[in-house]
Motif scaffolding. Structure first.
Motif, short mmCIF file in Angstrom:
data_model
loop_
_atom_site.label_atom_id
_atom_site.label_comp_id
_atom_site.label_asym_id
_atom_site.label_seq_id
_atom_site.Cartn_x
_atom_site.Cartn_y
_atom_site.Cartn_z
N TYR A 76 8.43 -5.29 -4.76
CA TYR A 76 8.01 -3.90 -4.84
C TYR A 76 7.82 -3.28 -3.46
O TYR A 76 8.02 -2.07 -3.28
N LYS A 77 7.47 -4.07 -2.45
CA LYS A 77 7.34 -3.50 -1.11
C LYS A 77 8.70 -3.15 -0.52
O LYS A 77 8.84 -2.17 0.22
N GLU A 79 11.15 -2.04 -2.27
CA GLU A 79 11.46 -0.77 -2.93
C GLU A 79 10.71 0.38 -2.27
O GLU A 79 11.26 1.47 -2.06
N PHE A 80 9.46 0.16 -1.92
CA PHE A 80 8.65 1.16 -1.22
C PHE A 80 9.30 1.51 0.12
O PHE A 80 9.45 2.70 0.46
N ASN A 83 12.43 3.64 -0.41
CA ASN A 83 12.12 5.03 -0.77
C ASN A 83 11.72 5.85 0.45
O ASN A 83 12.16 6.99 0.62
N THR A 107 3.64 10.64 -2.96
CA THR A 107 4.27 10.26 -4.22
C THR A 107 3.99 8.80 -4.55
O THR A 107 3.68 8.44 -5.69
N SER A 108 4.06 7.94 -3.55
CA SER A 108 3.81 6.52 -3.75
C SER A 108 2.35 6.26 -4.12
O SER A 108 2.05 5.43 -4.99
N ASP A 111 1.90 7.65 -7.79
CA ASP A 111 2.65 6.94 -8.83
C ASP A 111 2.39 5.44 -8.85
O ASP A 111 2.50 4.81 -9.91
N ASP A 112 2.07 4.85 -7.70
CA ASP A 112 2.03 3.39 -7.61
C ASP A 112 0.74 2.85 -7.00
O ASP A 112 0.74 1.77 -6.41
N ASN A 113 -0.36 3.58 -7.14
CA ASN A 113 -1.58 3.13 -6.45
C ASN A 113 -2.05 1.77 -6.94
O ASN A 113 -2.54 0.96 -6.15
N HIS A 116 0.09 -0.87 -5.21
CA HIS A 116 -0.28 -1.04 -3.80
C HIS A 116 -1.57 -1.84 -3.67
O HIS A 116 -1.76 -2.55 -2.68
#
Length: 203
Positions: A76-77, A79-80, A83, A107-108, A111-113, A116
């Protein structure tokens, strides 16, 4: 020694691709469990239940829980990083870089807190468990490179101590992300304004 015939190479490549895809599917399910429960409170059994897989199947693809968690964090990192990098690629000029970087970070966070949160959990664990240190160093290297890229895209050379700029930006990111999980949630506009102000100082 003869090289592997083309058909065997192709077959091996297909097998590896299927294995990689299955690992990604397992990791995607595992992340759901990990971001909900955290590193310390998530067992392989929890992950197996979330993934609808047996423990034996998990062990077939991953050596142990640590191996799986490291894979999840990398997945996932990366992908971060992609982006943020894509957002910066499209930006031209200092103001657009600041806008694009700020918007991508916000946005991150929004959407993804929860995802993270897992990263910061693992990064803390790395201070106690040396097993996690290589992957944490690898990911932080990519994140520092993003900050260096932002400086260059804004028309400046990255400072020699670009790591400090990253650390300051990361501190703000973590603080704002943490607030989004609790009751002190900020609006997109407020979060964006905070990042714009910080990046304006940097860049």
């Amino acid at each position: 020694m003869n090289e592997m015939p083309a058909k065997l190479k192709a077959r091996a490549a297909r097998k590896n691709a299927k294995r990689d895809e299955k690992k990604r599917q397992i990791a995607t399910s595992a992340i759901e469990a990990l971001k909900e429960l955290g590193y310390a409170n998530t067992s392989l059994r929890d992950i197996a239940e979330k993934s609808d897989l047996s423990l034996g199947m998990l062990h077939y693809y991953f050596e142990d829980r640590t191996d799986l968690i490291i894979y999840c964090v990398q997945l996932y990192k990366q992908e971060f990083v992609r982006n943020i990098t894509d957002a910066l690629k499209k930006a031209q000029g200092r103001e657009r870089v600041i806008d694009a970087f700020s918007e991508a970070l916000v946005t991150s966070i929004v959407d993804d807190n929860m995802t993270h949160r897992l990263w910061y959990d693992i990064r803390t664990q790395a201070m106690f468990d040396a097993t996690f240190r290589p992957v944490v160093a690898e990911i932080e290297g990519m994140l520092i490179e993003i900050v260096a890229t932002a400086f260059k895209k804004a028309g400046h050379d990255a400072p020699e101590n670009v790591e400090i700029s990253y650390a300051l930006l990361d501190g703000a990111f973590r603080f704002l992300m943490q607030n989004q999980i609790g009751k002190d949630q900020g609006s997109r506009e407020e979060l964006t304004a905070t990042f714009r102000a910080l990046l304006t100082r940097f860049l």
